[in-house]
Design a protein around this motif. Structure first.
Motif, PDB file in Angstrom:
ATOM      1  N   GLN A 193      -2.067   5.521   9.064  1.00 25.72           N
ATOM      2  CA  GLN A 193      -2.719   4.463   8.299  1.00 25.72           C
ATOM      3  C   GLN A 193      -1.746   3.250   8.194  1.00 25.72           C
ATOM      4  N   LYS A 194      -0.458   3.433   8.680  1.00 26.01           N
ATOM      5  CA  LYS A 194       0.519   2.214   8.441  1.00 26.01           C
ATOM      6  C   LYS A 194       0.879   1.786   7.060  1.00 26.01           C
ATOM      7  N   VAL A 195       0.666   2.732   6.065  1.00 31.48           N
ATOM      8  CA  VAL A 195       0.969   2.384   4.750  1.00 31.48           C
ATOM      9  C   VAL A 195       2.482   1.899   4.711  1.00 31.48           C
ATOM     10  N   ASP A 196       2.806   1.005   3.582  1.00 30.10           N
ATOM     11  CA  ASP A 196       4.066   0.316   3.340  1.00 30.10           C
ATOM     12  C   ASP A 196       5.244   1.361   3.088  1.00 30.10           C
ATOM     13  N   VAL A 223      12.278  -0.686  -2.016  1.00 29.70           N
ATOM     14  CA  VAL A 223      12.216  -0.329  -0.840  1.00 29.70           C
ATOM     15  C   VAL A 223      11.444  -0.844   0.285  1.00 29.70           C
ATOM     16  N   VAL A 224      10.204  -1.218  -0.208  1.00 31.27           N
ATOM     17  CA  VAL A 224       9.590  -2.229   0.809  1.00 31.27           C
ATOM     18  C   VAL A 224      10.089  -3.369   1.042  1.00 31.27           C
ATOM     19  N   ASN A 225      10.920  -4.377   0.102  1.00 32.52           N
ATOM     20  CA  ASN A 225      11.426  -5.546   0.114  1.00 32.52           C
ATOM     21  C   ASN A 225      12.842  -5.351   0.760  1.00 32.52           C
ATOM     22  N   GLY A 226      12.868  -3.901   1.362  1.00 27.80           N
ATOM     23  CA  GLY A 226      14.431  -3.643   1.968  1.00 27.80           C
ATOM     24  C   GLY A 226      15.819  -3.745   1.052  1.00 27.80           C
ATOM     25  N   GLU A 227      15.329  -3.873  -0.173  1.00 30.03           N
ATOM     26  CA  GLU A 227      16.631  -3.836  -1.117  1.00 30.03           C
ATOM     27  C   GLU A 227      17.106  -2.480  -1.165  1.00 30.03           C
ATOM     28  N   GLN A 228      18.396  -2.348  -1.989  1.00 31.95           N
ATOM     29  CA  GLN A 228      19.123  -1.101  -1.969  1.00 31.95           C
ATOM     30  C   GLN A 228      18.459  -0.396  -3.011  1.00 31.95           C
ATOM     31  N   VAL A 229      18.387   0.918  -3.091  1.00 33.88           N
ATOM     32  CA  VAL A 229      18.132   1.634  -4.089  1.00 33.88           C
ATOM     33  C   VAL A 229      19.095   2.743  -4.250  1.00 33.88           C
ATOM     34  N   THR A 281       1.049  -1.056   0.018  1.00 35.82           N
ATOM     35  CA  THR A 281       0.138  -0.152  -0.027  1.00 35.82           C
ATOM     36  C   THR A 281       0.869   1.204   0.107  1.00 35.82           C
ATOM     37  N   MET A 282       0.658   2.166  -0.933  1.00 41.90           N
ATOM     38  CA  MET A 282       1.367   3.266  -0.918  1.00 41.90           C
ATOM     39  C   MET A 282       0.586   4.387  -0.703  1.00 41.90           C
ATOM     40  N   LYS A 300      14.366   7.494   1.084  1.00 43.25           N
ATOM     41  CA  LYS A 300      15.093   6.443   0.392  1.00 43.25           C
ATOM     42  C   LYS A 300      15.918   6.826  -0.860  1.00 43.25           C
ATOM     43  N   THR A 301      15.265   7.727  -1.849  1.00 45.40           N
ATOM     44  CA  THR A 301      15.676   8.103  -2.955  1.00 45.40           C
ATOM     45  C   THR A 301      15.007   9.235  -3.478  1.00 45.40           C
TER      46      THR A 301
END
Ligand code: GZL
Length: 324
Positions: free
Chosen positions: A90-93, A293-299, A37-38, A135-136
């Motif tokens: 709302q605790k979106v991702d 970003v949600v999967n914790g990958e580097q961007v 959810t964005m 994050k970016t």
């Protein structure tokens, strides 16, 4: 009724409103199917560019299977801050937004960081020194866009003894307005005969560009060029120039930024002389970045969008391909 109670009621109404206007079912981030959810806090609907940008984000979210909560701030920073706070509640991702102005974001971005909600900047930048707050940043290089506009004018002004420019600035304090002015000013140093004799904000809107251009025409007897930070203000300036009995593109040349359909049509019709493209179709890249970003990958900390420039001849060829 106590002020506190009213404040709580108002914020609950806002949250309800945002959920409703977001038109999605998930009560919080990570729906039953584990989808993303964005929360997106958009600047407003001030220009053709913004309309195309919003369409790209909404369509790309659907294609990517991302649930989108969307808000339109009507170009007011306090509305964007309220929307970001509601997305945190709302605790979106993930939160993404285009900051209407560069300053004043650290507090709310710190709240998102403390709530472990990652933030992606799109389109416009913030002036925060703390780059851990997002994050970016996905968007254009606005200084480069201003430089391209100035470099075209330097070439076009060869052999001329005096070139008077009036500048229609974007929204005061917005990154594209600050940077497009900076890049243009830097480029025209190569031709001292080019002088910016007046510069004022038209707030990126057609009506704003028209009103400011009417004032410029009244107070400046010799205007050779209009440099408008977006097509919409340039199109407003064209209305003012024609109302004053002058030929846009001939008596007064125009250089604009964006390359939306209406701007490209005016370029093809000879009413604008040069357009620097600013790509609004950020949706696909934004959704890819959000998944990472949600999967914790580097961007990468900065993702610059591809864009070009158009002359009158090029606009005639490009128009049929224009998506927006
Ligand atoms: C640029 C964007 C600007 C456009 C305008 O990336 O922020 O805002 O150039 C829009 O048309 O209003």
């Amino acid at each position: 009724m106590s002020k506190k109670f009213l404040a709580v009621a108002a914020s609950l109404a806002l949250v309800a409103g945002l959920t409703a206007c977001g038109g999605d079912s998930s009560a919080s981030g990570g729906g039953a199917d584990g989808g993303i959810t964005m929360g997106f806090a958009q600047v407003g609907a001030e220009s053709g560019w913004r309309t195309a940008n919003t369409k790209s984000i909404q369509e790309s979210a659907k294609e990517a299977g991302i649930t989108l909560k969307f808000s339109d701030a009507q170009q007011k920073q306090e509305n964007q801050i309220k929307a970001i706070r509601s997305y945190i509640q709302q605790k979106v991702d993930v939160i993404a937004f285009s900051p209407v102005v560069e300053t004043g974001w650290d507090a709310v971005l710190l709240e998102a960081k403390r709530a472990n909600v990652p933030v992606i900047l799109t389109d416009r930048a913030v002036d925060s020194d703390d780059t851990s707050l997002y994050k970016t940043f996905l968007g254009s290089d606005f200084v480069e866009e201003g430089k391209k506009a100035g470099e075209w004018l330097v070439k076009d002004s060869q052999g001329k003894s005096e070139v008077n420019v009036v500048e229609l600035q974007g929204t005061t304090g917005a990154a594209p307005a600050i940077d497009r002015q900076e890049g243009f000013a830097e480029a025209i140093k190569a031709a001292p005969q080019i002088k910016v004799i007046a510069s004022q904000t038209g707030d990126f809107t057609r009506s704003g560009g028209k009103q400011v251009m009417e004032a410029f025409l009244k107070s400046n007897p010799k205007i050779d060029v209009v440099y408008a930070h977006n097509d919409d203000m340039g199109l407003g300036a064209i209305e003012a120039i024609e109302a004053a009995g002058k030929k846009p593109g001939v008596d007064i040349k125009l250089i604009t930024v964006d390359a939306v359909r209406d701007g490209m049509q005016a370029l093809a019709d000879g009413k604008i002389n040069f357009i620097v493209e600013c790509n609004p179709l950020l949706g696909p890249q934004l959704m890819e970045l959000a998944k990472k970003v949600v999967n914790g990958e580097q961007v990468p900390p900065r993702v610059v969008t591809e864009e070009t420039t158009f002359t009158q001849e090029q606009a005639k060829a490009e128009l049929p391909n224009r998506k927006y």
